[in-house]
Design an enzyme around this catalytic site. Structure first.
Site, mmCIF file in Angstrom:
data_model
loop_
_atom_site.group_PDB
_atom_site.id
_atom_site.type_symbol
_atom_site.label_atom_id
_atom_site.label_comp_id
_atom_site.label_asym_id
_atom_site.label_seq_id
_atom_site.Cartn_x
_atom_site.Cartn_y
_atom_site.Cartn_z
ATOM 1 N N THR A 1 0.717 14.143 -7.446
ATOM 2 C CA THR A 1 0.340 15.521 -7.770
ATOM 3 C C THR A 1 0.514 15.730 -9.270
ATOM 4 O O THR A 1 1.475 15.257 -9.874
ATOM 5 C CB THR A 1 1.245 16.493 -6.974
ATOM 6 O OG1 THR A 1 1.135 16.156 -5.595
ATOM 7 C CG2 THR A 1 0.834 17.926 -7.179
ATOM 8 N N GLN B 1 3.234 15.837 1.279
ATOM 9 C CA GLN B 1 3.188 17.021 0.417
ATOM 10 C C GLN B 1 1.927 17.005 -0.450
ATOM 11 O O GLN B 1 1.234 18.013 -0.584
ATOM 12 C CB GLN B 1 4.446 17.092 -0.447
ATOM 13 C CG GLN B 1 4.359 18.214 -1.454
ATOM 14 C CD GLN B 1 5.714 18.628 -1.968
ATOM 15 O OE1 GLN B 1 6.660 18.797 -1.217
ATOM 16 N NE2 GLN B 1 5.814 18.800 -3.276
ATOM 17 N N ARG C 1 9.851 8.068 -3.029
ATOM 18 C CA ARG C 1 8.998 9.166 -3.492
ATOM 19 C C ARG C 1 9.144 10.389 -2.579
ATOM 20 O O ARG C 1 9.016 10.277 -1.375
ATOM 21 C CB ARG C 1 7.537 8.702 -3.582
ATOM 22 C CG ARG C 1 7.310 7.778 -4.777
ATOM 23 C CD ARG C 1 5.899 7.238 -4.814
ATOM 24 N NE ARG C 1 5.640 6.297 -3.725
ATOM 25 C CZ ARG C 1 4.472 5.692 -3.535
ATOM 26 N NH1 ARG C 1 3.460 5.931 -4.349
ATOM 27 N NH2 ARG C 1 4.315 4.845 -2.541
ATOM 28 N N GLU D 1 4.778 3.675 6.056
ATOM 29 C CA GLU D 1 5.698 2.720 5.435
ATOM 30 C C GLU D 1 6.841 2.367 6.386
ATOM 31 O O GLU D 1 7.293 3.211 7.154
ATOM 32 C CB GLU D 1 6.243 3.287 4.122
ATOM 33 C CG GLU D 1 5.198 3.259 3.041
ATOM 34 C CD GLU D 1 5.659 3.923 1.755
ATOM 35 O OE1 GLU D 1 6.856 3.884 1.437
ATOM 36 O OE2 GLU D 1 4.796 4.492 1.077
ATOM 37 N N ALA E 1 -5.276 14.595 8.871
ATOM 38 C CA ALA E 1 -4.333 13.834 9.707
ATOM 39 C C ALA E 1 -2.923 13.990 9.142
ATOM 40 O O ALA E 1 -1.971 14.281 9.869
ATOM 41 C CB ALA E 1 -4.736 12.356 9.736
ATOM 42 N N VAL F 1 0.323 0.530 -0.839
ATOM 43 C CA VAL F 1 -0.889 0.448 -0.026
ATOM 44 C C VAL F 1 -1.600 -0.887 -0.284
ATOM 45 O O VAL F 1 -1.860 -1.659 0.654
ATOM 46 C CB VAL F 1 -1.837 1.645 -0.323
ATOM 47 C CG1 VAL F 1 -3.185 1.452 0.364
ATOM 48 C CG2 VAL F 1 -1.197 2.952 0.134
ATOM 49 N N CYS G 1 2.722 10.891 0.553
ATOM 50 C CA CYS G 1 1.454 11.456 1.039
ATOM 51 C C CYS G 1 1.516 12.893 1.546
ATOM 52 O O CYS G 1 0.630 13.690 1.211
ATOM 53 C CB CYS G 1 0.911 10.579 2.168
ATOM 54 S SG CYS G 1 0.169 9.083 1.554
HETATM 55 C C1 UDX Z 1 2.398 8.948 6.346
HETATM 56 C C2 UDX Z 1 1.446 8.855 7.538
HETATM 57 O O1 UDX Z 1 2.212 8.659 8.740
HETATM 58 C C3 UDX Z 1 0.454 7.734 7.326
HETATM 59 O O2 UDX Z 1 -0.493 7.708 8.385
HETATM 60 C C4 UDX Z 1 -0.263 7.921 5.999
HETATM 61 O O3 UDX Z 1 -1.125 6.844 5.740
HETATM 62 C C5 UDX Z 1 0.732 8.046 4.860
HETATM 63 O O4 UDX Z 1 1.664 9.101 5.144
HETATM 64 P P1 UDX Z 1 4.570 7.630 5.572
HETATM 65 O O5 UDX Z 1 4.696 8.709 4.545
HETATM 66 O O6 UDX Z 1 4.682 6.216 5.140
HETATM 67 O O7 UDX Z 1 3.168 7.752 6.332
HETATM 68 O O8 UDX Z 1 5.708 7.834 6.684
HETATM 69 P P2 UDX Z 1 5.860 8.692 8.017
HETATM 70 O O9 UDX Z 1 6.415 7.817 9.069
HETATM 71 O O10 UDX Z 1 4.662 9.450 8.350
HETATM 72 O O11 UDX Z 1 7.032 9.705 7.619
HETATM 73 C C6 UDX Z 1 6.860 10.727 6.646
HETATM 74 C C7 UDX Z 1 8.112 11.573 6.568
HETATM 75 O O12 UDX Z 1 8.279 12.339 7.758
HETATM 76 C C8 UDX Z 1 9.410 10.769 6.422
HETATM 77 O O13 UDX Z 1 10.247 11.419 5.485
HETATM 78 C C9 UDX Z 1 10.014 10.775 7.799
HETATM 79 O O14 UDX Z 1 11.410 10.639 7.803
HETATM 80 C C10 UDX Z 1 9.588 12.160 8.276
HETATM 81 N N1 UDX Z 1 9.533 12.266 9.753
HETATM 82 C C11 UDX Z 1 8.631 11.527 10.462
HETATM 83 C C12 UDX Z 1 10.387 13.155 10.406
HETATM 84 O O15 UDX Z 1 11.198 13.851 9.767
HETATM 85 N N2 UDX Z 1 10.294 13.265 11.767
HETATM 86 C C13 UDX Z 1 9.404 12.545 12.510
HETATM 87 O O16 UDX Z 1 9.383 12.720 13.746
HETATM 88 C C14 UDX Z 1 8.553 11.648 11.833
HETATM 89 P P1 ADP Z 2 0.476 3.586 -3.390
HETATM 90 O O1 ADP Z 2 1.604 4.082 -2.530
HETATM 91 O O2 ADP Z 2 -0.726 4.497 -3.338
HETATM 92 O O3 ADP Z 2 0.133 2.149 -3.161
HETATM 93 P P2 ADP Z 2 1.896 2.772 -5.804
HETATM 94 O O4 ADP Z 2 2.408 3.610 -6.936
HETATM 95 O O5 ADP Z 2 2.866 2.037 -4.956
HETATM 96 O O6 ADP Z 2 0.973 3.741 -4.924
HETATM 97 O O7 ADP Z 2 0.865 1.687 -6.359
HETATM 98 C C1 ADP Z 2 -0.206 1.946 -7.195
HETATM 99 C C2 ADP Z 2 -0.319 0.799 -8.200
HETATM 100 O O8 ADP Z 2 -1.542 0.974 -8.927
HETATM 101 C C3 ADP Z 2 0.799 0.747 -9.252
HETATM 102 O O9 ADP Z 2 1.430 -0.518 -9.187
HETATM 103 C C4 ADP Z 2 0.050 0.933 -10.607
HETATM 104 O O10 ADP Z 2 0.591 0.156 -11.652
HETATM 105 C C5 ADP Z 2 -1.351 0.465 -10.248
HETATM 106 N N1 ADP Z 2 -2.415 0.971 -11.126
HETATM 107 C C6 ADP Z 2 -2.631 2.249 -11.514
HETATM 108 N N2 ADP Z 2 -3.731 2.328 -12.295
HETATM 109 C C7 ADP Z 2 -4.231 1.068 -12.408
HETATM 110 C C8 ADP Z 2 -5.370 0.484 -13.078
HETATM 111 N N3 ADP Z 2 -6.213 1.221 -13.767
HETATM 112 N N4 ADP Z 2 -5.561 -0.851 -12.969
HETATM 113 C C9 ADP Z 2 -4.707 -1.612 -12.252
HETATM 114 N N5 ADP Z 2 -3.632 -1.125 -11.586
HETATM 115 C C10 ADP Z 2 -3.388 0.195 -11.661
#
Ligand code: UDX
Ligand code: ADP
Length: 475
Positions: A98, A283, A351, A174, A228, A17, A281
């Site tokens: 989680t 689950q 993840r 993503e 959402a 993010v 996100c």
């Molecule tokens: C999701 C939300 O879309 C996003 O808005 C939020 O900020 C974070 O969570 P993301 O997890 O990155 O984003 O991917 P997304 O495209 O939503 O897919 C999630 C899962 O659903 C994936 O495993 C994907 O393969 C699956 N999926 C998605 C399906 O199986 N069918 C679909 O039609 C769409």
């Molecule tokens: P997301 O998908 O929410 O971006 P990530 O696991 O990819 O989650 O990224 C979160 C990042 O935050 C990791 O790189 C982790 O090392 C960092 N992080 C966690 N706690 C702290 C903290 N206290 N200060 C700085 N970075 C942190």
């Protein structure tokens, strides 16, 4: 009332993010200095890598933005104290998985990294700081952050630290993150302090039109994010439940999805049946929603959302069972090629990937897996599979896995190919070449409906496709 001029931003967390979000901010706001900080030095080194550029996350279009902005107004650093103390606005983008143990294990989010960030902000910030929640968080987290920040305000100190907390949830998906950030459907800003809300809104106005910026109270903003994601996940569980019905009735899930999606009230997006949703996100957010409902004694509501997760788990298990059953009810000592380990195409994120649990099931059934993914690091796959190992199994004698560097290598001498992620590369597989090196009968299980079935069938593969029993042609 005081207007806030934002000249320096700090983003805590350089992950999926924080990294892309700040790259887009930097691109559209050349006058704002942005420091992205992380405690993970290796991650920061990767963001700063030059020759070769080897960013810690794969996201189409991200490398171009990094090359354009890095070391101009976008910096990646481990210097938390300096970055926080200089910032007018701080984004919290840390991980919130989680909980695996303690109260709320398996349901509530682990907020220890959010709390640590709030404490660091409380310690190092100077004067007024706007703190923005970006991570996906349970409702009422802003209150926790506020409490930590306000308890650090020393009334006797000359240093007059003040804070306002905003919720600005991220909706990026993503694999499409840069486009989502550049052209968001909406930007949601929740908060109480109008000047702080406007300060954040003014940043987005550099590239987002005003009518897309939605200002709400903080709880609505937090709850909207969970809702959402719960709605999106619910659509996937709904279509996946129907995929099973298609397989036994002779309907085709692709045709059903198209037919229902043409109803403008339903819409066509998020109706692709697959091996179950993954990602960090969906689950987690539904579990948060369930936890919240149980807390407020809304058990019927909690049970309603539980069903979405149950169907998702069932879909993954169902696919493992189907693979075993078509391979004569036995995969012991069979080699199975797994194509795709990321939770979806165009990302290296694994993840909650359905591949993890499907691979685990097949390994426990005794299969030898040959896993190939074009973007996921080999070490990541090994770690994911080691983490879920069942201590009661002797993996030496039961099943195992190896990581391959190409489709060809994975398919060599295998009995079946299982497609678990919809990578473009899989659409262009030369099935004729592959089948020559495989054991017979050769199977392909397409859980994503993403390969060229006709070509595979024509060269002699037995093909199984999700939600389409008519795809099966047994040789
Ligand atoms: C999701 C939300 O879309 C996003 O808005 C939020 O900020 C974070 O969570 P993301 O997890 O990155 O984003 O991917 P997304 O495209 O939503 O897919 C999630 C899962 O659903 C994936 O495993 C994907 O393969 C699956 N999926 C998605 C399906 O199986 N069918 C679909 O039609 C769409
Ligand atoms: P997301 O998908 O929410 O971006 P990530 O696991 O990819 O989650 O990224 C979160 C990042 O935050 C990791 O790189 C982790 O090392 C960092 N992080 C966690 N706690 C702290 C903290 N206290 N200060 C700085 N970075 C942190």
């Amino acid at each position: 009332m005081k207007k806030y001029d934002i000249r320096k931003i700090c983003c805590i967390g350089a992950g999926y993010v924080g990294g892309p979000t700040m790259a887009v901010f930097a691109n559209y706001c050349p006058n704002i200095i942005i420091n992205v900080v992380d405690i993970n030095k290796k991650r920061i080194d990767d963001w700063n890598s030059i020759n070769p550029l080897k960013l810690p996350i794969f996201e189409p279009g991200l490398d171009k933005l990094i090359l354009r902005c890095r070391d101009k107004n976008l910096f990646f650093t481990t210097d938390l104290e300096k970055s926080i103390s200089e910032a007018d606005m701080i984004f919290i983008s840390v991980n919130t998985p989680t909980k695996t143990k303690g109260i709320g294990a398996g349901k509530a989010s682990d907020l220890k990294w959010v709390e640590a960030s709030a404490r660091q902000i409380a310690e190092f910030s100077k004067s007024h700081t706007i703190v923005v929640e970006k991570s996906t968080l349970p409702v009422k987290t802003a209150e926790t952050i506020k409490n930590i920040l306000s308890s650090s305000q020393d009334v006797n100190s000359k240093d007059k630290k003040t804070f306002s907390v905003l919720s600005n949830p991220e909706f990026l998906s993503e694999g499409n993150a840069i486009n989502d950030l550049q052209n968001p459907d909406r930007v949601l800003i929740g908060g109480e302090d109008e000047n702080s809300i406007n300060a954040l809104s003014n940043i987005y106005l550099n590239w987002v039109s005003e009518k897309k910026i939605l200002k709400t109270n903080i709880w609505s903003s937090e709850l909207s994010k969970l809702t959402a994601n719960a709605f999106l996940a619910q659509r996937i569980s709904s279509i996946n439940s129907i995929s099973a019905l298609c397989e036994v009735t002779g309907a085709d899930i692709k045709q059903v999805s198209k037919a229902i999606g043409m109803d403008t009230r339903i819409g066509q997006k998020f109706l692709t049946s697959g091996p179950g949703f993954g990602g960090s996100c969906f689950q987690k957010d539904i579990l948060n929603l369930i936890y919240l409902c149980n807390y407020y004694k809304l058990d019927e509501v909690a049970n309603y959302w539980k069903g979405v997760i149950e169907i998702n788990n069932w879909q993954k298990e169902r696919i493992s069972r189907i693979i075993v059953s078509y391979l004569f009810g036995n995969v012991s000592n069979k080699r199975i090629a797994i194509l795709g380990f990321a939770f979806k195409g165009n990302t290296n994120d694994t993840r909650q990937s359905p591949s993890i649990s499907i691979c685990k099931d097949l390994i426990e059934e005794g299969a030898h897996l040959a896993i190939y993914d074009p973007k996921v690091e080999h070490s990541r796959i090994n770690e994911d599979l080691k983490e879920i190992q069942n201590p009661n199994f002797d993996y030496q004698n039961i099943g195992n896995w190896e990581i391959c560097s190409s489709i060809k290598e994975a398919a060599f001498e295998s009995d079946a190919i299982v497609v678990l992620t919809e990578w473009d590369e899989f659409l262009h597989i030369n099935w004729q070449t592959l089948i020559k090196s495989m054991r017979k009968p050769s199977w392909v299980f397409d859980t994503r409906s993403c390969i060229n079935h006709d070509m595979a069938k024509n060269v002699g593969f037995n093909v199984w496709e999700i939600g389409n029993s008519s795809s099966i042609n047994k040789y």
